[in-house]
Scaffold this motif. Structure first.
Motif, PDB file in Angstrom:
ATOM      1  N   ASN A  20       0.766  -1.197  -0.082  1.00  0.00           N
ATOM      2  CA  ASN A  20       0.098   0.166   0.005  1.00  0.00           C
ATOM      3  C   ASN A  20       0.853   1.211  -0.133  1.00  0.00           C
ATOM      4  N   LEU A  22       3.871   1.455  -1.260  1.00  0.00           N
ATOM      5  CA  LEU A  22       4.588   1.570  -2.665  1.00  0.00           C
ATOM      6  C   LEU A  22       3.499   2.233  -3.460  1.00  0.00           C
ATOM      7  N   ALA A  23       2.354   1.763  -3.481  1.00  0.00           N
ATOM      8  CA  ALA A  23       1.386   1.933  -4.470  1.00  0.00           C
ATOM      9  C   ALA A  23       0.956   3.865  -3.924  1.00  0.00           C
ATOM     10  N   ILE A  24       0.945   4.303  -2.663  1.00  0.00           N
ATOM     11  CA  ILE A  24       0.964   5.741  -2.577  1.00  0.00           C
ATOM     12  C   ILE A  24       2.231   6.446  -3.218  1.00  0.00           C
ATOM     13  N   ARG A  26       4.228   5.493  -5.598  1.00  0.00           N
ATOM     14  CA  ARG A  26       3.794   5.662  -7.198  1.00  0.00           C
ATOM     15  C   ARG A  26       2.987   6.475  -7.654  1.00  0.00           C
ATOM     16  N   GLU A  27       1.676   6.570  -6.836  1.00  0.00           N
ATOM     17  CA  GLU A  27       0.747   7.372  -7.674  1.00  0.00           C
ATOM     18  C   GLU A  27       1.183   9.089  -7.225  1.00  0.00           C
ATOM     19  N   SER A  28       1.757   9.315  -6.058  1.00  0.00           N
ATOM     20  CA  SER A  28       2.088  10.611  -5.851  1.00  0.00           C
ATOM     21  C   SER A  28       3.142  11.271  -6.948  1.00  0.00           C
ATOM     22  N   GLY A  30       3.671  10.055  -9.811  1.00  0.00           N
ATOM     23  CA  GLY A  30       2.843  10.036 -10.983  1.00  0.00           C
ATOM     24  C   GLY A  30       1.937  11.265 -11.268  1.00  0.00           C
ATOM     25  N   LEU A  31       1.244  11.610 -10.158  1.00  0.00           N
ATOM     26  CA  LEU A  31       0.473  13.024  -9.906  1.00  0.00           C
ATOM     27  C   LEU A  31       1.352  14.221 -10.209  1.00  0.00           C
TER      28      LEU A  31
END
Lengths: 213, 152
Positions: A20, A22-24, A26-28, A30-31
């Motif tokens: 979870n 790592l997912a945050i 990656r998305e941050s 990416g944003l």
């Protein structure tokens, strides 16, 4: 519940949490890239450097996810006292788990691909311990720049075995008989040989074969 | 005009809010629920085209959301995105009719491709079901929408 099972259960739960995180990340990242793309070419002098850093974050997230997935698989190892598993897959798993050992020692670990599938039915924890302890024992002896290749094989009776093929930078420095006479080796052989495996050098004396029993 | 509607269900608020922002930039009409219970309410108020759901959440988990959504809103395609999934979880989700089962952290372009494919499936199913319904074959129309096609 025994200690290994408890350790595995807690570790598996933690690996899910790390995914979870790592997912945050990656998305941050990416944003941040999306926002930069929206701003266009104007106004940000370090755009190229910024994008390189974001790319690095993404690659490290991928690397972290791979390690965590392997760690999760490893955490579930004590769930079974005896398990049927593909030995080549176990070796691939061990390659990831022993990456740090390889990096610190400067010895490259590889998995040789066999032509047939080798299925092993054994205590999965002991199998992994045997392989890891052998690598730990052998790395300082074979020396920096060498390679230890792990290969799933079948012995003359059709039983699963593991080849440890050692490629040293200078073969004359590597003495297999010296290893066999080492007290540490004898203790390893005692530890694994009686219950889980028999360990033998090849006739050419440039590799080992572990016969699982 | 947004392309299609996605309801994202995840108790990791930082994750789902950031993903929400990125999907909106890609012309997807998104909304967020932070629990299974909240997702069921939002499904009732305004059913999306695709439901993107986490597996492990406090209270109603993702598997239960999938089960209920497939029963009550068979036209809605469900994609599971989880950091927790075992092979047994994936098998159970597929048995219940999940469109796809992804593992965190997933690259956004892969997630977008999956969501678009799920939306496409929803449209295709709706068109075939409508053609059966027009001929008065409501049972077949229902079977197509739920994915439970019986051999006749």
């Amino acid at each position: 519940m025994n200690e290994s099972l408890f350790m595995g259960k807690v570790t598996a739960a933690m690996t899910h949490e790390i995914k979870n995180v790592l997912a945050i990340i990656r998305e941050s990242a990416g944003l941040a890239q999306d926002l930069l793309a929206m701003a266009g070419d104007s106004g940000f002098a370090h755009k190229e450097k910024f994008l390189r850093v974001m790319d690095k974050i993404d690659k490290q997230v991928e690397r972290g996810a791979e390690i965590v997935t392997r760690l999760n698989t490893f955490a579930h190892v004590p769930d079974h006292e005896i398990r049927r598993e593909d030995l080549s897959s176990v070796l691939d798993e061990m390659l990831i788990l022993s990456h740090k050992l390889s990096r610190l020692s400067g010895v490259n670990f590889t998995v040789g691909k066999g032509s047939t599938s080798v299925v092993l039915e054994a205590d999965p924890m002991k199998t992994r311990m045997t392989i890891y302890r052998l690598l730990e024992f052998l790395t300082p002896l074979v020396g920096k720049g060498s390679e230890i290749q792990l290969k799933a094989m079948k012995n003359s009776h059709g039983l699963p075995s593991l080849g440890l093929i050692i490629k040293t930078a200078s073969l004359e420095n590597f003495c297999i008989d010296g290893i066999l006479a080492d007290p540490e080796w004898n203790s390893l052989e005692m530890e694994f040989g009686s219950e889980n495996a028999a360990i033998e050098p090849s006739p050419e004396r440039d590799s080992f074969v572990i016969h699982f029993v | 005009m947004k392309e299609f509607k996605v309801l994202m269900v995840d108790d990791e608020e930082d994750f789902v809010r950031t993903l929400d922002e990125r999907m909106q930039m890609r012309n997807v009409d998104t909304s967020v629920a932070l629990s299974g219970e909240e997702a069921m309410k939002k499904l009732e108020e305004d059913p999306p085209d695709v439901l993107l759901v986490d597996l492990k959440m406090p209270g109603m988990d993702g598997m239960e959301v999938l089960r209920r959504a497939r029963e009550a809103y068979p036209g809605v395609q469900v994609v599971m995105l989880t950091g927790h999934g075992s092979e047994a979880d994936e098998a159970e989700a597929r048995r219940l009719g999940v469109f796809d089962y992804l593992r965190k952290p997933v690259p956004l372009d892969q997630l977008m491709r999956t969501l678009k494919a799920a939306y496409k499936k929803k449209i295709e199913q709706a068109m075939v079901a409508a053609s059966f319904a027009e001929e008065g074959d409501f049972e077949s129309a229902r079977e197509i929408m739920t994915g439970n096609t019986k051999k006749k």
